[in-house]
Design a protein around this motif. Structure first.
Motif, PDB file in Angstrom:
ATOM      1  N   LYS B   5       0.827  -1.203   0.000  1.00 24.56           N
ATOM      2  CA  LYS B   5       0.000   0.000   0.000  1.00 24.56           C
ATOM      3  C   LYS B   5       0.863   1.256   0.000  1.00 24.56           C
ATOM      4  O   LYS B   5       1.886   1.339   0.684  1.00 24.56           O
ATOM      5  N   VAL B   6       0.439   2.209  -0.786  1.00 23.57           N
ATOM      6  CA  VAL B   6       1.155   3.478  -0.879  1.00 23.57           C
ATOM      7  C   VAL B   6       0.355   4.559  -0.152  1.00 23.57           C
ATOM      8  O   VAL B   6      -0.870   4.566  -0.193  1.00 23.57           O
ATOM      9  N   LEU B   7       1.065   5.424   0.546  1.00 23.10           N
ATOM     10  CA  LEU B   7       0.417   6.548   1.224  1.00 23.10           C
ATOM     11  C   LEU B   7       0.651   7.818   0.411  1.00 23.10           C
ATOM     12  O   LEU B   7       1.796   8.188   0.137  1.00 23.10           O
ATOM     13  N   ILE B   8      -0.446   8.451   0.047  1.00 20.45           N
ATOM     14  CA  ILE B   8      -0.349   9.675  -0.753  1.00 20.45           C
ATOM     15  C   ILE B   8      -0.452  10.876   0.174  1.00 20.45           C
ATOM     16  O   ILE B   8      -1.371  10.971   0.987  1.00 20.45           O
ATOM     17  N   LEU B 224      12.046   0.687  -5.554  1.00 20.50           N
ATOM     18  CA  LEU B 224      13.122   0.586  -4.567  1.00 20.50           C
ATOM     19  C   LEU B 224      12.597   0.617  -3.138  1.00 20.50           C
ATOM     20  O   LEU B 224      13.377   0.687  -2.186  1.00 20.50           O
ATOM     21  N   GLY B 225      11.283   0.600  -2.964  1.00 18.79           N
ATOM     22  CA  GLY B 225      10.729   0.430  -1.631  1.00 18.79           C
ATOM     23  C   GLY B 225      10.060   1.645  -1.008  1.00 18.79           C
ATOM     24  O   GLY B 225       9.480   1.537   0.075  1.00 18.79           O
ATOM     25  N   VAL B 226      10.123   2.802  -1.649  1.00 14.72           N
ATOM     26  CA  VAL B 226       9.451   3.979  -1.089  1.00 14.72           C
ATOM     27  C   VAL B 226       7.937   3.776  -1.201  1.00 14.72           C
ATOM     28  O   VAL B 226       7.446   3.274  -2.221  1.00 14.72           O
ATOM     29  N   GLY B 262      -1.638  -1.864  -9.897  1.00 14.22           N
ATOM     30  CA  GLY B 262      -2.359  -2.692  -8.934  1.00 14.22           C
ATOM     31  C   GLY B 262      -1.962  -2.413  -7.490  1.00 14.22           C
ATOM     32  O   GLY B 262      -2.123  -3.274  -6.619  1.00 14.22           O
ATOM     33  N   VAL B 263      -1.471  -1.217  -7.241  1.00 19.00           N
ATOM     34  CA  VAL B 263      -1.043  -0.839  -5.895  1.00 19.00           C
ATOM     35  C   VAL B 263      -2.184  -0.113  -5.184  1.00 19.00           C
ATOM     36  O   VAL B 263      -2.776   0.816  -5.731  1.00 19.00           O
TER      37      VAL B 263
END
Lengths: 304, 304
Positions: B5-8, B224-226, B262-263
């Motif tokens: 999951k990405v945080l915006i 790269l993991g961010v 798909g994130v």
């Protein structure tokens, strides 16, 4: 082993201008192409030998192709939809011709009023005749990553279309994100599907920047071994039969990326932005090229 | 293991609006932020508590921060350049404050009229007081990938500045490509240099799209993991002290990328483009967001 050098295919004079509403004078097109020839580009698609009823913006195709100054080392190409187009291209002694079709049947029908199945034999004959005339041939597959009418295009269709074109004897296959919907995972998916079927050295990527993902897709393809990329100076373009499709990726933005990555292109960024500025003045509308806009910001002080 | 999951981090109301020439009415800012709160965003930087002499566009910071409706689950943040700014933020009961400085001394001086060395103690006190007041703190390092005055910024300076900020106790560090010059290799270079020094979970990437490379850089950082990314709806923004710098990457363009990959983001692309359209009407100039432009192309028929 993969070469590091990237080959840029400048398609602005064809894909870029075909959809412009502002009519560009033949002499301006010629002056622009002559300018592009001196940027270090080794490939310029200068026009399309297509019925002017369909693409009035390129009705002067023969004049343009005949009047440009040919720079040694530059391949001058033109799109030919059919045999009549090929005749024009041969009359102008174009170095390479391009044929095209869609990976989606609806788009193909809207574009050239033929089913995909009915298109293959037409292209096959054009390719054969071009080869007999000693010309190299490029093939475009459009709507590879999505179709404005059908949505997602199946990988099977992309592979099938690509294979059929390669079997005709084309020298390079350009995979088109005609409506600019692709994300990098799709680039990977399609390249993996074509692996072992088409040598990666024969593949080019042709992206439009409708949703901002153009350079991410170019970068992904580069990482996966693609070394041929289509762009249009200024970010000109868009497909007349793909409503809402924004322009091609700006060649100078792509060049900025490759320069940053330390990848050799042989092209001068400064001269490319000069030529973007030139055509920007002629089309009379703001162009989406980032590097052009950065230059036009008069107080721009990047220092990098 | 990395979460997918990405945080915006939506910074449009602050970084986006601070440079706009068109004055936006307080009630419009409040309505816009309230709209953003319902898109699924979990973080909105709503304003900057800065001297209105420096950023007149945000002179209504206290009113904005007090008048917005707080949605549960959303963190409302504000930039504070100094102790006086912090007082305003605390008065408005902002959830999180952000401090900032440049990795290049010239930019830092132009921006806040202080050397980098003189900035650290000021920020340290602000961070301590914010922490004492129970607030989390975010740190921005700007000009990480290039400075409009100095050109390339040394990795050592970036690492040094980042470390000093982390030592103060900040919770998240946002690495800024303030003038939009980075290419993906630079993203990798900086992330590698920070490896083992700052946990990648604490890092955010903050890119501007001056040269078209924004999403390529976001994609690289993601690979790269961010997992934390700053954006401004509409592609608003630009730094008033970095002449020629184009806007932040449009949050909706970033979302389009992540959706394609798909994130999970938890944010609605449709609602985000709605809010881009809203602020587009208020600022009264075309905004660079690709997904907004794709929607505004009225005859747009993507089907994808």
């Amino acid at each position: 082993m993969l070469q590091d050098k990237v080959l840029i295919r400048e398609v602005g004079p064809r894909d870029g201008l075909q959809n412009e509403k502002q009519m560009i004078r033949t002499e301006d097109k010629v002056a622009w192409i002559n300018q592009l020839s001196k940027t270090g580009l080794s490939y310029i698609e200068v026009t399309s030998f297509v019925n002017p009823k369909w693409i009035p913006a390129l009705a002067d195709c023969l004049d343009v192709a005949k009047q440009i100054e040919r720079e040694p080392g530059v391949t001058y190409a033109a799109l030919v939809p059919n045999q009549r187009g090929l005749e024009g291209a041969l009359e102008a002694d174009i170095d390479e011709v391009s044929v095209f079709m869609s990976a989606s049947d609806t788009h193909n029908r809207k574009n050239i009023n033929k089913s995909m199945d009915a298109t293959f034999p037409v292209l096959k004959e054009v390719v054969q005749q071009a080869k007999s005339a000693g010309k190299s041939v490029r093939g475009y597959v459009s709507t590879v990553f999505g179709c404005p009418y059908e949505g997602r295009v199946s990988i099977d269709q992309v592979v099938h279309t690509s294979e059929k074109l390669m079997e005709m004897g084309i020298d390079e296959l350009s995979l088109g994100d005609t409506i600019g919907v692709a994300t990098p995972n799709q680039i990977e998916e399609v390249l993996l599907a074509l692996k072992g079927i088409i040598p990666i050295e024969s593949l080019a990527l042709h992206v439009h920047d409708t949703r901002g993902t153009a350079l991410a897709n170019v970068y992904q393809a580069y990482q996966l071994g693609v070394r041929r990329f289509d762009g249009a100076v200024g970010g000109l373009g868009g497909c007349p039969y793909a409503p809402g499709a924004a322009g091609n990726v700006a060649t100078e933005d792509m060049l900025y990326l490759f320069n940053g990555l330390g990848v050799e292109t042989g092209v001068s960024l400064e001269h490319l932005v000069d030529s973007a500025e030139f055509i920007h003045q002629k089309v009379g509308r703001p162009l989406p090229s980032h590097n052009l806009q950065a230059r036009l910001a008069s107080d721009c002080k990047e220092g990098v």
